[in-house]
Design an enzyme around this catalytic site. Structure first.
Site, mmCIF file in Angstrom:
data_model
loop_
_atom_site.group_PDB
_atom_site.id
_atom_site.type_symbol
_atom_site.label_atom_id
_atom_site.label_comp_id
_atom_site.label_asym_id
_atom_site.label_seq_id
_atom_site.Cartn_x
_atom_site.Cartn_y
_atom_site.Cartn_z
ATOM 1 N N TYR A 81 0.842 -1.195 0.000
ATOM 2 C CA TYR A 81 0.000 0.000 0.000
ATOM 3 C C TYR A 81 0.880 1.249 0.000
ATOM 4 O O TYR A 81 2.056 1.211 0.360
ATOM 5 C CB TYR A 81 -0.892 -0.026 1.246
ATOM 6 C CG TYR A 81 -2.107 0.873 1.151
ATOM 7 C CD1 TYR A 81 -3.055 0.689 0.161
ATOM 8 C CD2 TYR A 81 -2.309 1.898 2.075
ATOM 9 C CE1 TYR A 81 -4.181 1.509 0.089
ATOM 10 C CE2 TYR A 81 -3.426 2.714 2.005
ATOM 11 C CZ TYR A 81 -4.352 2.513 1.008
ATOM 12 O OH TYR A 81 -5.460 3.329 0.942
ATOM 13 N N VAL A 183 -17.491 0.611 -1.873
ATOM 14 C CA VAL A 183 -17.699 1.974 -2.363
ATOM 15 C C VAL A 183 -18.855 1.996 -3.352
ATOM 16 O O VAL A 183 -19.720 2.879 -3.297
ATOM 17 C CB VAL A 183 -16.414 2.527 -3.028
ATOM 18 C CG1 VAL A 183 -16.693 3.858 -3.718
ATOM 19 C CG2 VAL A 183 -15.315 2.697 -1.995
#
Lengths: 362, 362
Positions: A81, A183
């Protein structure tokens, strides 16, 4: 560890506040899912007894209630990440907890409040934590547990992407891929509450109709597969709905390029994920002659930009909670897993086509 | 054709204005490079005698003095450009001419003035034209012929791209590929006048040093080849110059992706051409975590957006002419070719690695 002062207990939010500064419950040993090196989560994460940080004047002792496993949590542990914490670290980047005790200078939360830690990298997969007051936002009373635990990443991302890039008005349309993601589901619901039409792209799968039904029940206007997105019949869709001004891209590769083809002149495509592990490819003519804009969005960075002024952040949380209380925004399909069974939850959450979010409960 | 009223003659701008409405010179037959169908320019273009449109109340009879051959002119004739005129059409999209006669309502130009037609598709490869007053911008006196003829596309594109996308301040840097193009050379000069540092990417070629010397003489700060752009040694460059906030892309493909790698966080890449005939490929992480913006720019559209308010347009032309008069903006290397020899000029302008612009003179 200040066992003499810091007391914690059940996960009920209706614990009586026995003092202004602390909830009194039976003490138990704080535990956390800790990793000391990056790697596959099932291998590097260990459930360990840990010591709590000092409360100090501005600390808030929070007993965590529930925390989801998000894809970015996995990537963070794997070390892939964009934001990596110092090691050893506690896994997890969102969740909800209850305030147990506050430092003497803390004014914005009080014992008994439900709070969400709003910065990434704080580590939410644990029973207890001492957070700084600045890192916490208080939730309105009666926010359902699973909504609260999953509010801080996906619905916030959806809300910002629908608000910050194009001036959308009721009747306008947007297109998104990975419409089944956390999302994506939040986008469907928030867009519907804004009066926007959604065109939702999903991958074909054995139980397609089941997924179509579920997204429709959330308020999705049009649902198409990636294969349909590439077909000339798409023009029939645009007899029913205006061409989208905004495209939300969580996939990359062909899917993104195809969405761009259908975007309105001067529209914007916002990329917030890259599930296909392929870059976004844009025809030069789309940029020059269609004047399409390509942007990216990263919720973590947005939150960090608000560090000196939490008004936008708390305003957004309150608006989302309002949608929740009106029944316009629900939690994604969730599977609750006790913290001690984290290994099962991690493995399940990393399966392809998973359509349930795994929530660790403490 | 109003031969009795409309008179035209030499290309000197110092012709006496014998009346307020018309310059008197010996009449000659208007001719134009006309195409009746799209195709290869050398095949479809014909130099023909043509009739002039009626002057009317708001028309301006312009005797064209010089008009360049730009790549977009070629694409328009081939039928591959985003904007195609009704056929038959006259080739050419920019140039400079002298006002010979004006309609009774015309106030912004007078006979003797030098003017540039500012909309695309008007057809500039001709001896004479009647344009509407709105389509013309008057140049300051003593603007050199070649600067005037090449002002309206490339320097304007460079000026807008340096002005409209990032708030650049002296000392900031920009990067561009195709730095040897007409726009590229204008970018180097206008950026230098703005106090910006330029990193200029060009293709390797046999006479590389000669080109480096020429761009350096225009004010280029750093000149690198496409191959160097991909090398780790680029980091040494950024010890001398800040990472660019703006990248100007006329190439696409690998060149664009490499420029993106060196862009500052939150920077913008503006694409205005696609010489490599390859799309722009953007890593997802560049969009999400670097918050880089991708935009496009098309001068023709920008001009059309100003149709009801020419102030920005005339303001820009005056600023560019000011740079010209100060010696800070020069015309590109040009080869003048008489209109009748257009076939030679077309062929030469379509050669790869051409570093001179062919200008038709009437």
């Amino acid at each position: 560890m200040r066992l003499g002062l810091v007391l914690w207990g059940w996960r009920s939010r209706f614990l009586p506040a026995l003092s202004l500064r602390g909830l009194k419950t039976a003490p138990s040993q704080p535990r956390a899912l800790v990793y000391e090196q990056h790697g596959e989560p099932a291998r590097v994460l260990k459930l360990k007894d840990v010591e709590l940080a000092e409360l100090g004047d501005s600390g808030v002792h929070v007993k965590m209630l529930a925390a989801p496993i998000n894809p970015s949590d996995i990537n963070m542990i794997q070390g892939t990440y964009a934001l990596l914490p110092d090691l050893p670290a506690v896994g997890g980047n969102e969740g909800v907890g209850q305030v147990m005790e506050i430092g003497s200078h803390v004014t914005s939360v009080k014992p008994g409040d439900w709070v969400i830690p709003v910065d990434a990298g704080l580590g939410t997969w644990r029973t207890d934590a001492v957070f700084s007051e600045e890192a916490l936002v208080k939730l309105p009373a009666n926010t359902p547990l699973l909504c609260a635990a999953t509010l801080c990443v996906n619905p916030c991302t959806a809300y910002r992407m629908l608000s910050d890039f194009e001036a959308l008005r009721p009747g306008d349309s947007i297109i998104q891929n990975a419409a089944n993601s956390g999302v994506g589901q939040a986008v469907i619901q928030i867009a519907a509450a804004m009066g926007l039409k959604t065109i939702n792209v999903i991958r074909d799968r054995p139980n397609l109709q089941e997924l179509v039904d579920r997204l429709t029940s959330l308020g999705a206007d049009h649902i198409i597969t990636e294969e349909m997105l590439r077909k000339p019949e798409m023009k029939d869709l645009f007899k029913k709905v205006p061409k989208p001004q905004l495209a939300l891209n969580c996939v990359g590769g062909k899917s993104a390029t195809e969405m761009l083809r259908h975007l309105q002149h001067k529209g914007t495509m916002v990329t917030y994920g890259g599930m296909a592990k392929q870059p976004v490819t844009v025809p030069v003519s789309t940029l020059i002659f269609k004047d399409v804009k390509l942007r990216g969005f990263w919720m973590t960075q947005w939150k960090r930009n608000q560090v000196h002024n939490k008004d936008s952040l708390t305003g957004m949380i309150l608006k989302l909670c309002d949608l929740i209380h009106k029944g316009q925004l629900t939690a994604p399909a969730c599977t609750k897993v006790p913290l001690k069974d984290y290994a099962i939850a991690l493995e399940a959450s990393m399966q392809p086509y998973t359509s349930t979010k795994h929530i660790l409960v403490m």
